[in-house]
Design an enzyme around this catalytic site. Structure first.
Site, mmCIF file in Angstrom:
data_model
loop_
_atom_site.group_PDB
_atom_site.id
_atom_site.type_symbol
_atom_site.label_atom_id
_atom_site.label_comp_id
_atom_site.label_asym_id
_atom_site.label_seq_id
_atom_site.Cartn_x
_atom_site.Cartn_y
_atom_site.Cartn_z
ATOM 1 C CB ALA A 1 49.345 71.565 -0.569
ATOM 2 C CE LYS B 1 44.810 60.771 -5.013
ATOM 3 N NZ LYS B 1 44.171 61.798 -4.174
ATOM 4 C CD GLU C 1 48.750 60.679 3.206
ATOM 5 O OE1 GLU C 1 47.610 60.624 3.703
ATOM 6 O OE2 GLU C 1 48.993 61.270 2.151
#
Length: 317
Positions: free
Chosen positions: A20, A183, A265
């Site tokens: 993506a 983040k 991940e």
């Protein structure tokens, strides 16, 4: 000298990884007028990007063999952290001392392993802010968001010029460490909770799940402070508010990977929180639990073992 429509020099760009993220930014750089190649394992005929405004067919070059490429001006490395070693042949073929590699991936440990593969090449970490989903090889649905946070400096200035006219916002940061942990604070909550529940962002409407997300964020914020990031409890509340702005139908990269049967991940997300917590003697029971659960997950569509009746895997998921 070849100029793009915005007056910039036409550059050669290779995007390694056509998921993506790679697909969206390959499309953006083609839009900016650059020569773009997609370096992939699974070939496809064309890059297709779906957006709310329609469908874009992007005529980029698709390459499957590192022997068929030569050094380029820019490499966008768009693979998960655990796939980095597998890109060594691509990087060796695509990079020289004039190349800049932009590392597009989650987490707070972005560049050391890449720099080791290309010691003479400039390596630039980038924090990706897009919502996108790979529907099939070469077929991407891009929901919203189109920005990159990078450390301020000459490389960031060059990247800004590269993306001029693409619709992508390059945001130089004086303190990328804080930006990266901010983040991670979001990703360490929404990624595992969507992947484990197999639900999209609507699951955050469940009060118990929302409280668990807040707990994961608060643990991450404490670790971030210890590492040197300038985050406080106020940042946790802002991140929660940001999370609540997401559409119920949005997913996360970890959810998409689990649904596709890909590796997760977790080591770069909750695993990183646990590793740094251990260094500083900080208790992070929620992130430790997420790490253990993600580590133990079997592939969603794995075949049953001889001792396991058919249907058990799906029911357990």
């Amino acid at each position: 000298m070849t100029l793009t429509g915005e007056g910039n020099t036409r550059q050669s760009v290779a995007v390694v990884g056509a998921g993506a993220v790679g697909g969206v930014f390959a499309s953006a750089l083609h839009r900016a007028g650059h020569d773009v190649s997609l370096c992939v394992r699974t070939p496809f005929d064309e890059l297709v990007i779906e957006t709310s405004g329609g469908t874009e067919h992007v005529p980029v070059t698709v390459v499957t063999d590192p022997a068929d490429v030569r050094p380029v001006d820019w490499v966008l490395l768009a693979v998960k952290a655990f796939d980095t070693a597998g890109t060594a042949r691509w990087l060796a073929a695509l990079c020289d001392e004039h190349t800049t590699v932009v590392v597009l991936r989650n987490g707070v440990e972005q560049t050391d392993d890449v720099q080791a593969l290309v010691p003479k090449t400039t390596v630039l970490p980038a924090l990706v802010y897009i919502q996108a989903e790979r529907l099939a090889p070469g077929h991407i649905r891009h929901g919203y968001g189109n920005s990159l946070d990078v450390p301020a400096g000459p490389a960031a200035d060059r990247l800004t010029r590269l993306f001029q006219g693409s619709g992508t916002d390059i945001r130089p940061q004086q303190d990328l460490l804080t930006a990266a942990w901010r983040k991670l604070m979001l990703n360490a909550a929404v990624n595992p909770l969507t992947a484990l529940t197999l639900r999209r962002m609507e699951v955050m409407g469940d009060r118990m799940i929302r409280d668990l997300a807040e707990g994961l964020m608060r643990e991450t914020q404490v670790v971030a402070e210890a590492v040197g990031a300038r985050l406080t409890g106020a940042d946790v509340l802002q991140t929660l508010a940001f999370m609540e702005e997401f559409s119920d139908g949005n997913g996360t990269s970890m959810l998409y990977d689990r649904l596709s049967g890909n590796s997760l991940e977790w080591e770069a997300l909750n695993g990183a929180v646990v590793r740094y917590a251990d260094l500083y003697g900080i208790d992070v029971p929620l992130n430790r639990a997420m790490t253990a659960l993600l580590h133990a997950l079997a592939p969603l569509h794995a075949a049953p073992t001889a001792e396991e009746p058919a249907g058990t895997q799906l029911a357990a998921a």
